[in-house]
Design a protein around this motif. Structure first.
Motif, PDB file in Angstrom:
ATOM      1  N   ILE A 376       0.918  -1.159   0.098  1.00  0.00           N
ATOM      2  CA  ILE A 376      -0.268   0.084   0.009  1.00  0.00           C
ATOM      3  C   ILE A 376       0.890   1.222   0.105  1.00  0.00           C
ATOM      4  CG2 ILE A 376      -1.800   1.359   1.445  1.00  0.00           C
ATOM      5  CD1 ILE A 376      -2.865  -1.304   2.358  1.00  0.00           C
ATOM      6  N   ASP A 377       0.488   2.177  -0.742  1.00  0.00           N
ATOM      7  CA  ASP A 377       1.238   3.407  -0.982  1.00  0.00           C
ATOM      8  C   ASP A 377       1.591   3.965   0.460  1.00  0.00           C
ATOM      9  OD1 ASP A 377       2.477   5.840  -1.588  1.00  0.00           O
ATOM     10  OD2 ASP A 377       1.322   6.298  -3.283  1.00  0.00           O
ATOM     11  N   PRO A 378       3.014   4.314   0.797  1.00  0.00           N
ATOM     12  CA  PRO A 378       3.301   4.750   2.197  1.00  0.00           C
ATOM     13  C   PRO A 378       2.967   6.173   2.198  1.00  0.00           C
ATOM     14  CG  PRO A 378       5.138   4.331   0.931  1.00  0.00           C
ATOM     15  CD  PRO A 378       4.179   3.505   0.231  1.00  0.00           C
ATOM     16  N   ASP A 379       2.804   6.771   1.042  1.00  0.00           N
ATOM     17  CA  ASP A 379       2.405   8.112   1.141  1.00  0.00           C
ATOM     18  C   ASP A 379       0.753   8.501   1.451  1.00  0.00           C
ATOM     19  OD1 ASP A 379       5.096   8.717   0.646  1.00  0.00           O
ATOM     20  OD2 ASP A 379       4.816   9.023  -1.465  1.00  0.00           O
ATOM     21  N   ILE A 380       0.000   7.398   1.611  1.00  0.00           N
ATOM     22  CA  ILE A 380      -1.360   7.344   1.886  1.00  0.00           C
ATOM     23  C   ILE A 380      -1.491   7.716   3.489  1.00  0.00           C
ATOM     24  CG2 ILE A 380      -3.822   6.568   1.705  1.00  0.00           C
ATOM     25  CD1 ILE A 380      -2.857   5.050  -0.649  1.00  0.00           C
ATOM     26  N   LYS A 381      -1.905   8.925   3.627  1.00  0.00           N
ATOM     27  CA  LYS A 381      -1.848   9.054   5.455  1.00  0.00           C
ATOM     28  C   LYS A 381      -2.707   8.151   6.092  1.00  0.00           C
ATOM     29  CE  LYS A 381      -0.560  14.006   4.906  1.00  0.00           C
ATOM     30  NZ  LYS A 381      -1.020  15.325   5.332  1.00  0.00           N
ATOM     31  N   PRO A 383      -4.495   4.990   4.935  1.00  0.00           N
ATOM     32  CA  PRO A 383      -4.800   4.156   3.811  1.00  0.00           C
ATOM     33  C   PRO A 383      -6.180   3.037   4.327  1.00  0.00           C
ATOM     34  CG  PRO A 383      -2.869   3.337   5.220  1.00  0.00           C
ATOM     35  CD  PRO A 383      -3.174   4.837   5.782  1.00  0.00           C
ATOM     36  N   LYS A 384      -6.244   2.897   5.700  1.00  0.00           N
ATOM     37  CA  LYS A 384      -7.507   2.026   5.992  1.00  0.00           C
ATOM     38  C   LYS A 384      -8.778   2.904   5.737  1.00  0.00           C
ATOM     39  CE  LYS A 384      -5.574  -1.272   9.253  1.00  0.00           C
ATOM     40  NZ  LYS A 384      -5.575  -1.634  10.544  1.00  0.00           N
ATOM     41  N   LEU A 385      -8.775   4.071   5.991  1.00  0.00           N
ATOM     42  CA  LEU A 385     -10.091   4.832   5.568  1.00  0.00           C
ATOM     43  C   LEU A 385     -10.160   5.057   4.116  1.00  0.00           C
ATOM     44  CD1 LEU A 385     -11.971   6.781   6.737  1.00  0.00           C
ATOM     45  CD2 LEU A 385     -10.583   8.582   6.670  1.00  0.00           C
ATOM     46  N   LYS A 386      -9.232   5.216   3.368  1.00  0.00           N
ATOM     47  CA  LYS A 386      -9.109   5.307   2.097  1.00  0.00           C
ATOM     48  C   LYS A 386      -9.929   4.177   1.340  1.00  0.00           C
ATOM     49  CE  LYS A 386      -6.776   6.647  -2.455  1.00  0.00           C
ATOM     50  NZ  LYS A 386      -5.539   7.193  -3.019  1.00  0.00           N
ATOM     51  N   ILE A 387      -9.052   3.009   1.634  1.00  0.00           N
ATOM     52  CA  ILE A 387      -9.658   1.583   1.197  1.00  0.00           C
ATOM     53  C   ILE A 387     -11.110   1.476   1.738  1.00  0.00           C
ATOM     54  CG2 ILE A 387      -9.484  -0.741   1.073  1.00  0.00           C
ATOM     55  CD1 ILE A 387      -6.274  -0.070   1.483  1.00  0.00           C
ATOM     56  N   PRO A 406       1.782   1.687  -4.680  1.00  0.00           N
ATOM     57  CA  PRO A 406       2.622   2.820  -4.731  1.00  0.00           C
ATOM     58  C   PRO A 406       3.372   2.506  -6.270  1.00  0.00           C
ATOM     59  CG  PRO A 406       3.730   1.271  -3.365  1.00  0.00           C
ATOM     60  CD  PRO A 406       2.275   0.744  -3.678  1.00  0.00           C
ATOM     61  N   LEU A 407       4.026   3.641  -6.668  1.00  0.00           N
ATOM     62  CA  LEU A 407       4.939   3.548  -7.848  1.00  0.00           C
ATOM     63  C   LEU A 407       6.235   3.989  -7.298  1.00  0.00           C
ATOM     64  CD1 LEU A 407       3.333   6.188 -10.555  1.00  0.00           C
ATOM     65  CD2 LEU A 407       2.996   3.411 -10.067  1.00  0.00           C
TER      66      LEU A 407
END
Length: 456
Positions: A376-381, A383-387, A406-407
């Motif tokens: 999971i992209d570590p830049d997503i603050k 991630p669980k909420l976004k998903i 992530p790229l």
């Protein structure tokens, strides 16, 4: 014929059988343990096809997990039909010896439309509203309903992607026992994928590695005890060992800079156009097939690739025969990475132009293997909420892009595909066989399985 079970524990090597796997350590101590000299490329589809036919990729046509389908001008990975394997399979050979022979194949690849008697393979549903629903394809077809009624829905998102866990391997193990109890096949092939995940995500000293080894050891204990109690000969093997890497190699970015790769701009994204490209690489772990449209430019392209750090060897022309890769599906140039490197499929020069699938788990659309799908992209603050919000939108019937990958290929810590320097990192073969060889050629696995079945 002797009832025989082959358990394929992905990523297992001699170096991993020890105190962290107490059952396997004890069980292997009573058996013969050998390393398998890995097939090139040492990847799932090529290795399995070689084991099940006794033929190298030059005969099976399985030159990797994917290749350039020239008739369609498209790169395709993870195709399913068994007809793509161009050699006779072990169950077909054994059926000729005894018409009462039966075979069950649980999650080994190219498992659709094969001539086995019982099969299970992942096959998601893709409704028109954009959802991806976990499911399986089985033969006979009623197994699909019987298994998921008893065991629950196959945990597809635990089988591959950021959420991978032991649940997928546990489901496969339980399904194999359920089918065996009902049908008692002569030969059973079982795929246990769990070690494939964190060995690519994490370094070998991470504490989660010990947990993974313990979990796989427990699954193997359950399966081996079950099958041996039924008088079966159990063979345990693997396809490859995973070794640590630190450098992604970008062949396609170099070819893009040299105007060899064609793209179409679609909705602001750079979309790869294989059919219009002069040269491109199909990247598959530590091996890449490079296809060159104008064959007179093969030498020139080879010189360009020679500039890239991380490439250990380039194979062309007659030399492909030495590596058993002289097949029309193989690239005009075959690149092998050095021990610290692996090949990343990225072809865009600006991440803002990366296609929308690049940040998703999309194993069929990407023109190369992408281990970043395990993260999971570590830049997503959050991630669980976004998903969670994206999943809610899907449940409400809205189309949404699950763009959480992530790229950042530098996150990848492990890879495979080349032949590791140490035999301790080669794939393993454990059986009751009394063979004298310290190591097995990959084509000899076929003979070992056949001999086990014909031992009675």
């Amino acid at each position: 014929m002797k009832k025989t079970v082959v358990i394929n524990v992905v990523g297992l090597s001699k170096n991993l059988v020890g105190d962290k796997t107490p059952f396997l350590k004890g069980w292997a101590g009573k058996k013969q343990v050998r390393a398998i000299d890995p097939v090139l490329p040492a990847v799932t589809c090529s290795a399995q096809a070689t084991y099940l036919t006794g033929k190298y990729p030059e005969k099976t046509g399985i030159v990797g997990n994917g290749w350039f389908f020239k008739e369609e001008s498209e790169v395709k990975f993870w195709r399913q039909p068994n007809q793509l394997v161009q050699s006779e399979k072990i169950w077909e050979t054994l059926k000729k010896s005894n018409p009462d022979f039966t075979c069950a194949n649980f999650f080994w690849w190219y498992n659709m439309y094969s001539s086995v008697d019982y099969s299970i393979t992942p096959r998601p549903m893709y409704p028109a509203d954009g959802r991806k629903i976990p499911d399986i394809y089985t033969f006979p077809s009623h197994l699909r309903d019987d298994l998921q009624r008893e065991l629950g829905q196959f945990p597809l998102f635990k089988f591959w992607g950021p959420a991978t866990s032991i649940e997928a391997s546990t489901w496969i193990a339980r399904a194999s026992k359920m089918v065996d109890a009902q049908n008692d096949p002569t030969l059973t092939l079982i795929y246990i994928p769990h070690l494939d995940y964190n060995f690519q995500r994490l370094d070998s000293h991470h504490p989660n590695i010990d947990k993974d080894l313990k979990q796989v050891d427990e699954i193997c204990q359950d399966l081996i005890n079950y099958y041996e109690s039924k008088g079966a000969e159990v063979i345990l093997l693997s396809e490859y060992g995973i070794t640590e890497v630190e450098r992604p190699v970008y062949i396609n970015k170099l070819l893009r800079e040299k105007n060899c790769i064609a793209v179409r701009e679609e909705l602001g994204y750079d979309v790869f156009d294989a059919g219009a490209s002069e040269a491109f690489a199909v990247c598959d772990h530590q091996l890449a097939h490079i296809y060159v449209r104008d064959k007179s430019r093969i030498s020139l392209i080879g010189k360009l690739l020679g500039e890239l750090p991380g490439i250990e060897k380039l194979i062309t022309g007659e030399e492909k025969k030495e590596y058993h890769l002289d097949h029309e599906r193989a690239g005009d140039i075959i690149a092998i990475a050095d021990k610290d490197s692996w090949f990343c499929y990225y072809y865009w020069l600006d991440d803002k132009k990366a296609p929308d699938y690049a940040r998703t788990v999309d194993i069929h659309r990407k023109p190369g293997y992408d281990p970043a799908e395990l993260f999971i992209d570590p830049d997503i603050k959050f991630p669980k909420l976004k998903i969670g919000l994206k999943l809610l939108r899907k449940k409400l019937g809205f189309r949404t892009l699950m763009d959480v990958v992530p790229l950042k290929p530098e996150l990848v810590k492990g890879s495979h595909g080349r032949r590791p320097e140490s035999t301790g990192d080669w794939p393993i073969f454990i059986s009751s066989s009394k063979g004298k060889e310290a190591t097995l050629k990959p084509v000899a696995v076929f003979d070992e399985i056949r001999s086990a079945v014909l031992s009675e």
